[in-house]
Design a protein around this motif. Structure first.
Motif, PDB file in Angstrom:
ATOM      1  N   GLN A   1      -5.296  -8.327   3.922  1.00 21.70           N
ATOM      2  CA  GLN A   1      -4.627  -9.130   2.904  1.00 21.70           C
ATOM      3  C   GLN A   1      -3.688 -10.115   3.578  1.00 21.70           C
ATOM      4  OE1 GLN A   1      -2.851  -5.623   1.063  1.00 21.70           O
ATOM      5  NE2 GLN A   1      -0.864  -6.517   1.463  1.00 21.70           N
ATOM      6  N   GLY A   2      -3.308 -11.118   2.836  1.00 19.63           N
ATOM      7  CA  GLY A   2      -2.441 -12.157   3.380  1.00 19.63           C
ATOM      8  C   GLY A   2      -0.970 -11.955   3.102  1.00 19.63           C
ATOM      9  N   ASP A   3      -0.617 -11.140   2.116  1.00 15.63           N
ATOM     10  CA  ASP A   3       0.783 -10.965   1.729  1.00 15.63           C
ATOM     11  C   ASP A   3       1.051  -9.486   1.479  1.00 15.63           C
ATOM     12  OD1 ASP A   3       3.313 -10.963   0.579  1.00 15.63           O
ATOM     13  OD2 ASP A   3       2.931 -12.740  -0.622  1.00 15.63           O
ATOM     14  N   LEU A   4       1.868  -8.849   2.335  1.00 17.67           N
ATOM     15  CA  LEU A   4       2.132  -7.419   2.209  1.00 17.67           C
ATOM     16  C   LEU A   4       2.905  -7.063   0.941  1.00 17.67           C
ATOM     17  CD1 LEU A   4       3.084  -6.518   5.881  1.00 17.67           C
ATOM     18  CD2 LEU A   4       0.951  -6.048   4.697  1.00 17.67           C
ATOM     19  N   GLU A   5       3.845  -7.910   0.534  1.00 20.74           N
ATOM     20  CA  GLU A   5       4.665  -7.598  -0.641  1.00 20.74           C
ATOM     21  C   GLU A   5       3.864  -7.615  -1.937  1.00 20.74           C
ATOM     22  OE1 GLU A   5       8.133 -10.023  -0.727  1.00 20.74           O
ATOM     23  OE2 GLU A   5       8.864  -9.275   1.191  1.00 20.74           O
ATOM     24  N   LYS A   6       2.856  -8.455  -2.008  1.00 26.96           N
ATOM     25  CA  LYS A   6       2.049  -8.540  -3.233  1.00 26.96           C
ATOM     26  C   LYS A   6       0.900  -7.539  -3.228  1.00 26.96           C
ATOM     27  CE  LYS A   6       2.972 -13.359  -4.211  1.00 26.96           C
ATOM     28  NZ  LYS A   6       2.415 -14.710  -4.335  1.00 26.96           N
ATOM     29  N   GLY A   7       0.642  -6.908  -2.107  1.00 24.75           N
ATOM     30  CA  GLY A   7      -0.491  -6.006  -2.004  1.00 24.75           C
ATOM     31  C   GLY A   7      -0.082  -4.571  -1.798  1.00 24.75           C
ATOM     32  N   PHE A   8      -0.257  -4.079  -0.582  1.00 24.09           N
ATOM     33  CA  PHE A   8      -0.088  -2.655  -0.294  1.00 24.09           C
ATOM     34  C   PHE A   8       1.336  -2.158  -0.525  1.00 24.09           C
ATOM     35  CE2 PHE A   8       0.266   1.042   2.556  1.00 24.09           C
ATOM     36  CZ  PHE A   8      -0.728   1.809   1.991  1.00 24.09           C
ATOM     37  N   GLU A   9       2.344  -2.961  -0.260  1.00 25.32           N
ATOM     38  CA  GLU A   9       3.732  -2.533  -0.459  1.00 25.32           C
ATOM     39  C   GLU A   9       4.058  -2.316  -1.939  1.00 25.32           C
ATOM     40  OE1 GLU A   9       6.099  -1.711   1.720  1.00 25.32           O
ATOM     41  OE2 GLU A   9       4.770  -2.036   3.409  1.00 25.32           O
TER      42      GLU A   9
ATOM     43  N   GLY B   1       5.072   9.157 -10.887  1.00 27.16           N
ATOM     44  CA  GLY B   1       4.729   9.768 -12.161  1.00 27.16           C
ATOM     45  C   GLY B   1       3.244  10.073 -12.303  1.00 27.16           C
ATOM     46  N   GLU B   2       2.441   9.635 -11.339  1.00 24.71           N
ATOM     47  CA  GLU B   2       1.001   9.903 -11.362  1.00 24.71           C
ATOM     48  C   GLU B   2       0.712  11.216 -10.632  1.00 24.71           C
ATOM     49  OE1 GLU B   2      -1.416   8.102 -12.860  1.00 24.71           O
ATOM     50  OE2 GLU B   2       0.051   6.689 -13.645  1.00 24.71           O
ATOM     51  N   ALA B   3      -0.440  11.807 -10.879  1.00 20.95           N
ATOM     52  CA  ALA B   3      -0.804  13.086 -10.269  1.00 20.95           C
ATOM     53  C   ALA B   3      -1.292  12.943  -8.832  1.00 20.95           C
ATOM     54  CB  ALA B   3      -1.878  13.772 -11.106  1.00 20.95           C
ATOM     55  N   ILE B   4      -1.832  11.790  -8.455  1.00 18.73           N
ATOM     56  CA  ILE B   4      -2.467  11.659  -7.138  1.00 18.73           C
ATOM     57  C   ILE B   4      -1.536  11.928  -5.951  1.00 18.73           C
ATOM     58  CG2 ILE B   4      -2.205   9.150  -6.949  1.00 18.73           C
ATOM     59  CD1 ILE B   4      -5.461  10.289  -5.953  1.00 18.73           C
ATOM     60  N   PRO B   5      -0.248  11.556  -5.947  1.00 18.46           N
ATOM     61  CA  PRO B   5       0.588  11.851  -4.777  1.00 18.46           C
ATOM     62  C   PRO B   5       0.701  13.348  -4.460  1.00 18.46           C
ATOM     63  CG  PRO B   5       1.646  10.177  -6.091  1.00 18.46           C
ATOM     64  CD  PRO B   5       0.465  10.700  -6.888  1.00 18.46           C
ATOM     65  N   LYS B   6       0.496  14.208  -5.426  1.00 15.40           N
ATOM     66  CA  LYS B   6       0.550  15.649  -5.181  1.00 15.40           C
ATOM     67  C   LYS B   6      -0.594  16.112  -4.284  1.00 15.40           C
ATOM     68  CE  LYS B   6       2.443  16.583  -9.752  1.00 15.40           C
ATOM     69  NZ  LYS B   6       2.163  17.215 -11.040  1.00 15.40           N
ATOM     70  N   TYR B   7      -1.682  15.360  -4.270  1.00 15.07           N
ATOM     71  CA  TYR B   7      -2.886  15.767  -3.563  1.00 15.07           C
ATOM     72  C   TYR B   7      -3.156  14.948  -2.305  1.00 15.07           C
ATOM     73  CZ  TYR B   7      -3.451  18.011  -8.041  1.00 15.07           C
ATOM     74  OH  TYR B   7      -3.234  18.756  -9.164  1.00 15.07           O
ATOM     75  N   THR B   8      -2.229  14.098  -1.919  1.00 13.45           N
ATOM     76  CA  THR B   8      -2.429  13.274  -0.731  1.00 13.45           C
ATOM     77  C   THR B   8      -1.319  13.526   0.277  1.00 13.45           C
ATOM     78  OG1 THR B   8      -1.200  11.418  -1.685  1.00 13.45           O
ATOM     79  CG2 THR B   8      -3.579  11.438  -2.028  1.00 13.45           C
ATOM     80  N   LEU B   9      -1.634  13.351   1.531  1.00 15.86           N
ATOM     81  CA  LEU B   9      -0.663  13.504   2.601  1.00 15.86           C
ATOM     82  C   LEU B   9      -0.870  12.369   3.585  1.00 15.86           C
ATOM     83  CD1 LEU B   9       1.493  15.061   4.217  1.00 15.86           C
ATOM     84  CD2 LEU B   9      -0.392  16.334   5.275  1.00 15.86           C
ATOM     85  N   THR B  10       0.120  11.528   3.723  1.00 20.80           N
ATOM     86  CA  THR B  10       0.045  10.437   4.681  1.00 20.80           C
ATOM     87  C   THR B  10       0.630  10.924   5.993  1.00 20.80           C
ATOM     88  OG1 THR B  10       0.296   8.820   2.911  1.00 20.80           O
ATOM     89  CG2 THR B  10       0.736   8.067   5.138  1.00 20.80           C
ATOM     90  N   THR B  11      -0.144  10.832   7.053  1.00 20.81           N
ATOM     91  CA  THR B  11       0.316  11.317   8.351  1.00 20.81           C
ATOM     92  C   THR B  11       0.626  10.187   9.318  1.00 20.81           C
ATOM     93  OG1 THR B  11      -1.949  11.542   9.122  1.00 20.81           O
ATOM     94  CG2 THR B  11      -0.929  13.497   8.144  1.00 20.81           C
ATOM     95  N   GLY B  12       0.366   8.961   8.945  1.00 18.65           N
ATOM     96  CA  GLY B  12       0.670   7.839   9.827  1.00 18.65           C
ATOM     97  C   GLY B  12       0.267   6.539   9.174  1.00 18.65           C
ATOM     98  N   GLY B  13       0.625   5.475   9.814  1.00 17.66           N
ATOM     99  CA  GLY B  13       0.276   4.173   9.278  1.00 17.66           C
ATOM    100  C   GLY B  13       0.763   3.069  10.193  1.00 17.66           C
ATOM    101  N   GLY B  14       0.376   1.874   9.903  1.00 17.02           N
ATOM    102  CA  GLY B  14       0.800   0.742  10.705  1.00 17.02           C
ATOM    103  C   GLY B  14       0.325  -0.552  10.093  1.00 17.02           C
ATOM    104  N   TYR B  15       0.919  -1.620  10.554  1.00 17.21           N
ATOM    105  CA  TYR B  15       0.508  -2.957  10.141  1.00 17.21           C
ATOM    106  C   TYR B  15      -0.020  -3.670  11.377  1.00 17.21           C
ATOM    107  CZ  TYR B  15       3.217  -2.020   5.963  1.00 17.21           C
ATOM    108  OH  TYR B  15       3.699  -1.468   4.810  1.00 17.21           O
TER     109      TYR B  15
END
Length: 61
Positions: free
Chosen positions: A14-22, A30-44
């Motif tokens: 993507q071209g703009d982080l603030e309008k996309g992934f951020e 308030g959604e159920a999905i964060p209960k079932y996910t685990l982020t172990t790393g990341g980067g730009y």
């Protein structure tokens, strides 16, 4: 016994982080999905466009 690790890799271009992934984490509150996910790393990471015109734009900045 051999233990294996399985998971998913998420990639996005993507071209703009603030309008996309951020913008995604606040929308997931308030959604159920964060209960079932685990982020172990990341980067730009930057991927320059094809050709050499980006070198000239970078030199002017």
């Amino acid at each position: 016994m051999t233990q294996t690790t399985k998971g998913l890799t998420f990639s996005r271009f993507q071209g703009d982080l603030e309008k996309g992934f951020e913008a995604i984490p606040p929308r997931l509150q308030g959604e159920a999905i964060p209960k079932y996910t685990l982020t172990t790393g990341g980067g730009y990471f930057s991927v320059p466009p094809p050709g050499d015109s980006w070198l000239e734009a970078l030199a002017m900045a």
